[in-house]
Design a protein around this motif. Structure first.
Motif, PDB file in Angstrom:
ATOM      1  N   SER A  56       0.830  -1.202   0.000  1.00 23.56           N
ATOM      2  CA  SER A  56       0.000   0.000   0.000  1.00 23.56           C
ATOM      3  C   SER A  56       0.870   1.260   0.000  1.00 23.56           C
ATOM      4  N   ARG A  57       2.131   1.102   0.471  1.00 19.93           N
ATOM      5  CA  ARG A  57       3.019   2.253   0.419  1.00 19.93           C
ATOM      6  C   ARG A  57       3.418   2.585  -1.027  1.00 19.93           C
ATOM      7  N   GLU A  58       3.627   1.546  -1.793  1.00 18.82           N
ATOM      8  CA  GLU A  58       4.067   1.754  -3.180  1.00 18.82           C
ATOM      9  C   GLU A  58       3.142   2.707  -3.953  1.00 18.82           C
ATOM     10  N   PRO A  59       1.852   2.377  -4.011  1.00 23.14           N
ATOM     11  CA  PRO A  59       0.973   3.272  -4.772  1.00 23.14           C
ATOM     12  C   PRO A  59       0.985   4.701  -4.224  1.00 23.14           C
ATOM     13  N   GLN A  60       1.141   4.815  -2.898  1.00 29.44           N
ATOM     14  CA  GLN A  60       1.137   6.173  -2.331  1.00 29.44           C
ATOM     15  C   GLN A  60       2.359   6.962  -2.805  1.00 29.44           C
ATOM     16  N   GLN A  61       3.518   6.286  -2.821  1.00 30.29           N
ATOM     17  CA  GLN A  61       4.729   6.957  -3.330  1.00 30.29           C
ATOM     18  C   GLN A  61       4.554   7.312  -4.796  1.00 30.29           C
ATOM     19  N   GLU A  62       3.945   6.374  -5.512  1.00 30.04           N
ATOM     20  CA  GLU A  62       3.717   6.595  -6.937  1.00 30.04           C
ATOM     21  C   GLU A  62       2.775   7.798  -7.142  1.00 30.04           C
ATOM     22  N   ARG A  63       1.713   7.824  -6.298  1.00 33.99           N
ATOM     23  CA  ARG A  63       0.772   8.951  -6.395  1.00 33.99           C
ATOM     24  C   ARG A  63       1.477  10.267  -6.106  1.00 33.99           C
ATOM     25  N   SER A  64       2.320  10.240  -5.082  1.00 34.48           N
ATOM     26  CA  SER A  64       3.033  11.447  -4.676  1.00 34.48           C
ATOM     27  C   SER A  64       3.965  11.924  -5.808  1.00 34.48           C
TER      28      SER A  64
ATOM     29  N   THR B  38       1.834  13.470  -8.513  1.00 35.90           N
ATOM     30  CA  THR B  38       1.354  14.799  -8.113  1.00 35.90           C
ATOM     31  C   THR B  38       2.458  15.828  -8.316  1.00 35.90           C
TER      32      THR B  38
END
Lengths: 208, 208
Positions: A7-15, A18
């Protein structure tokens, strides 16, 4: 652990995405609407990003502007690397013309128009100037080195070194001439004229 | 009648001087402090003129800016007219070098730095762009014509016409390179290189 890590991966990717969107919007805002339009709040709105998220990435306008210029310079440099002809290929007027057209394209593109707004603002803002001068110097060196390589000019060729500098100054002037009007028709003729001369000067062709 | 006419003269002269002082201060404000500093009120203060008197001469910022650019262009054009060599003098590399140095001086001077601020602002302001485009076109034509004449290039020489265009683009690029740093040392070498090549291209010298 696995779940958390996934779940961290997609968040880093989203960041990351952005951040990229904000930088792209900064360039577009500068080129289209000028220096005064490129604030963190206005760019966030343009990018469809919340103001809080934008400020998380870029706490100040200066941080946003310098990151956008860095990104532009890295993108342009990487693009030119992928296009440079093999170093063993012989010099030719076609190769000189292709290299000049490529650098003229850079200086007449959206990125240059954005950078011009930052330069104009920095001319009367010593703090901003201090931030962007190292970026500008790094880009000028990279553009010079890559244009030399693209033409096949040896790094030891002193006359070639100066001629490529002159060509970059010429390209910068063409960029400025394209700021207020579409100068592309005139530009094509002037670029051809200079390239003919440059090829002669570099010893590629006989004088016409 | 005589008395009235005599007393009107100094007033007209005072008014002309006030106008000149306002225009000079506009150029200085733009070059030193950028677009946002060049308002009628700020320029009036810089020139030591009352705000009311300034607004009498220039009711709007646009009127002030365009009058300042017109003045700059007229001054530069008049200065170059007085310096052009006689049309019967033979072309020479010295004459080419002198003409290029003169136009490079124009594009690296305070007036260019002021004009650059207006260009940058006009890039995102269609109303301002509409006002300054005719001025810019008029100046570009005059600069081209006078540089041709200064070098001794015939108006019928098509290659010479393009080479002088390229030289003006080159000079404009040098002007931009001088905006954030003092680029004079590098510039001197690059100008010499450009001129050597230009003299060859114009058929003034044998290729080295």
């Amino acid at each position: 652990m696995t779940v958390a890590s996934n779940s961290r991966e997609p968040q880093q990717e989203r960041s990351r995405r952005t951040r990229e969107r904000l930088l792209r919007s900064t360039i577009d805002a500068l080129a289209a609407d000028g220096w005064s339009a490129a604030t963190v709040a206005a760019v966030a709105e343009r990018a469809g990003v919340s103001r809080g998220a934008a400020q998380h990435h870029f706490p100040t306008r200066e941080a946003l502007i310098t990151a956008a210029l860095e990104q532009v310079f890295d993108d342009l440099t990487a693009a030119s690397d992928s296009e440079i002809a093999g170093p063993d290929e012989p010099m030719s007027s076609a190769r000189v013309l292709a290299a000049v057209r490529r650098i003229v394209d850079v200086y007449t593109g959206t990125e240059f128009k954005a950078a011009l707004q930052v330069w104009a603002a920095a001319a009367s803002d010593p703090a901003l100037r201090k931030l962007i001068l190292p970026l500008e110097a790094k880009f000028a060196r990279a553009a010079h080195q890559r244009t030399m390589a693209a033409m096949g000019v040896s790094p030891d060729d002193e006359k070639g070194f100066r001629l490529v500098q002159a060509t970059l100054d010429f390209a910068r002037g063409l960029g400025l001439a394209d700021t207020l009007t579409d100068d592309s028709a005139r530009r094509a003729l002037v670029v051809d004229t200079w390239c003919e001369q440059l090829a002669v000067a570099l010893g590629v062709d006989e004088a016409a």
